[in-house]
Design a protein around this motif. Structure first.
Motif, mmCIF file in Angstrom:
data_model
loop_
_atom_site.group_PDB
_atom_site.id
_atom_site.type_symbol
_atom_site.label_atom_id
_atom_site.label_comp_id
_atom_site.label_asym_id
_atom_site.label_seq_id
_atom_site.Cartn_x
_atom_site.Cartn_y
_atom_site.Cartn_z
ATOM 1 N N LEU A 180 -0.937 8.435 9.029
ATOM 2 C CA LEU A 180 -0.853 7.056 9.519
ATOM 3 C C LEU A 180 -0.778 6.054 8.374
ATOM 4 N N LEU A 181 -1.514 6.309 7.310
ATOM 5 C CA LEU A 181 -1.472 5.417 6.147
ATOM 6 C C LEU A 181 -0.096 5.457 5.480
ATOM 7 N N LEU A 182 0.480 6.642 5.396
ATOM 8 C CA LEU A 182 1.792 6.775 4.759
ATOM 9 C C LEU A 182 2.904 6.126 5.587
ATOM 10 N N ILE A 211 -5.933 -13.472 10.380
ATOM 11 C CA ILE A 211 -6.545 -12.425 11.201
ATOM 12 C C ILE A 211 -5.742 -11.129 11.096
ATOM 13 N N VAL A 212 -4.412 -11.242 11.174
ATOM 14 C CA VAL A 212 -3.549 -10.054 11.077
ATOM 15 C C VAL A 212 -3.739 -9.376 9.725
ATOM 16 N N VAL A 213 -3.736 -10.156 8.658
ATOM 17 C CA VAL A 213 -3.918 -9.580 7.319
ATOM 18 C C VAL A 213 -5.304 -8.940 7.192
ATOM 19 N N GLY A 214 -6.324 -9.598 7.718
ATOM 20 C CA GLY A 214 -7.677 -9.037 7.656
ATOM 21 C C GLY A 214 -7.799 -7.739 8.430
ATOM 22 N N VAL A 215 -7.302 -7.725 9.656
ATOM 23 C CA VAL A 215 -7.376 -6.509 10.481
ATOM 24 C C VAL A 215 -6.527 -5.403 9.868
ATOM 25 N N LEU A 216 -5.319 -5.753 9.414
ATOM 26 C CA LEU A 216 -4.440 -4.757 8.796
ATOM 27 C C LEU A 216 -5.068 -4.185 7.524
ATOM 28 N N SER A 217 -5.667 -5.044 6.720
ATOM 29 C CA SER A 217 -6.340 -4.568 5.507
ATOM 30 C C SER A 217 -7.488 -3.633 5.839
ATOM 31 N N PHE A 218 -8.269 -4.007 6.852
ATOM 32 C CA PHE A 218 -9.382 -3.159 7.280
ATOM 33 C C PHE A 218 -8.884 -1.802 7.759
ATOM 34 N N VAL A 219 -7.875 -1.813 8.625
ATOM 35 C CA VAL A 219 -7.349 -0.562 9.187
ATOM 36 C C VAL A 219 -6.770 0.323 8.081
ATOM 37 N N LEU A 220 -5.975 -0.273 7.182
ATOM 38 C CA LEU A 220 -5.392 0.518 6.095
ATOM 39 C C LEU A 220 -6.462 1.068 5.154
ATOM 40 N N THR A 221 -7.511 0.292 4.906
ATOM 41 C CA THR A 221 -8.614 0.760 4.066
ATOM 42 C C THR A 221 -9.358 1.920 4.728
ATOM 43 N N ALA A 247 9.209 5.592 0.876
ATOM 44 C CA ALA A 247 8.096 6.020 1.736
ATOM 45 C C ALA A 247 8.338 7.418 2.295
ATOM 46 N N VAL A 248 9.561 7.704 2.732
ATOM 47 C CA VAL A 248 9.865 9.032 3.261
ATOM 48 C C VAL A 248 9.766 10.079 2.152
ATOM 49 N N LEU A 249 10.231 9.729 0.961
ATOM 50 C CA LEU A 249 10.147 10.650 -0.172
ATOM 51 C C LEU A 249 8.695 10.966 -0.517
ATOM 52 N N VAL A 250 7.869 9.935 -0.637
ATOM 53 C CA VAL A 250 6.450 10.132 -0.950
ATOM 54 C C VAL A 250 5.769 10.928 0.169
#
Length: 172
Positions: free
Chosen positions: A103-105, A76-86, A152-155
């Motif tokens: 938020l994505l970064l 469930i966590v992976v599914g919700v996280l994938s949805f939110v990130l997408t 991540a901070v550099l990007v």
């Protein structure tokens, strides 16, 4: 009402609060390795005794907690996280919503940190490790988290400069 929207600026990359939040997120992520404060790891390594026993117990508790969440709600966590990130990716980079880009970064690299933490928790919980091995695993995880954080901070900084320069050229 206009004052509220001026105070809560959704143009993230030009907002000081976004950069403070980014620094706090990565500082916390590298300090609390698997939920264990890293200063406690270092203190236990130096002093041993009761601090070391406390560290072993805290690592056992946090590893068990992470594995419980991953095993019982991981799909469930992976599914919700994938949805939110997408959704954040589509809104951010297709519809050009700067707040979603920001938020994505933050969210995508933190999801990698979560995955590495769960993997480390599995390795720690799956074996009877010595304290030297526990120190080694926690240090390795911290090093990986710091590397992800630096990248991540550099990007994010480069992307933020690009967005701010683009908006400056376009007139905001």
């Amino acid at each position: 009402m206009a004052t509220i929207f001026e105070l809560i600026d959704l143009r993230s990359f030009s907002n000081l609060w976004f950069w403070i939040a980014l620094a706090v997120v990565w500082s916390s992520a590298s300090h609390f390795v698997m939920g264990v404060p890293f200063d406690m790891v270092m203190r236990a390594h130096r002093k041993g005794g009761q601090v070391e026993a406390d560290l072993r117990e805290l690592v056992r508790i946090n590893a068990g907690r992470m594995l419980y969440i991953a095993d019982n709600a991981g799909v469930i966590v992976v599914g919700v996280l994938s949805f939110v990130l997408t959704v954040l990716g589509i809104l951010g980079f297709f519809y050009w919503v700067e707040f979603c880009q920001a938020l994505l970064l933050i969210g995508f690299p933190m999801s990698l940190v979560w995955l590495l933490s769960v993997r480390t928790a599995r390795r720690i919980a799956g074996q009877e490790l010595t304290m030297a091995q526990i120190y080694s695993r926690l240090r390795g995880l911290r090093l990986a988290i710091q590397a992800i954080g630096m990248l991540a901070v550099l990007v994010t900084a480069f992307w933020g400069m690009y967005v701010n320069a683009s908006l400056g050229v376009l007139g905001g």
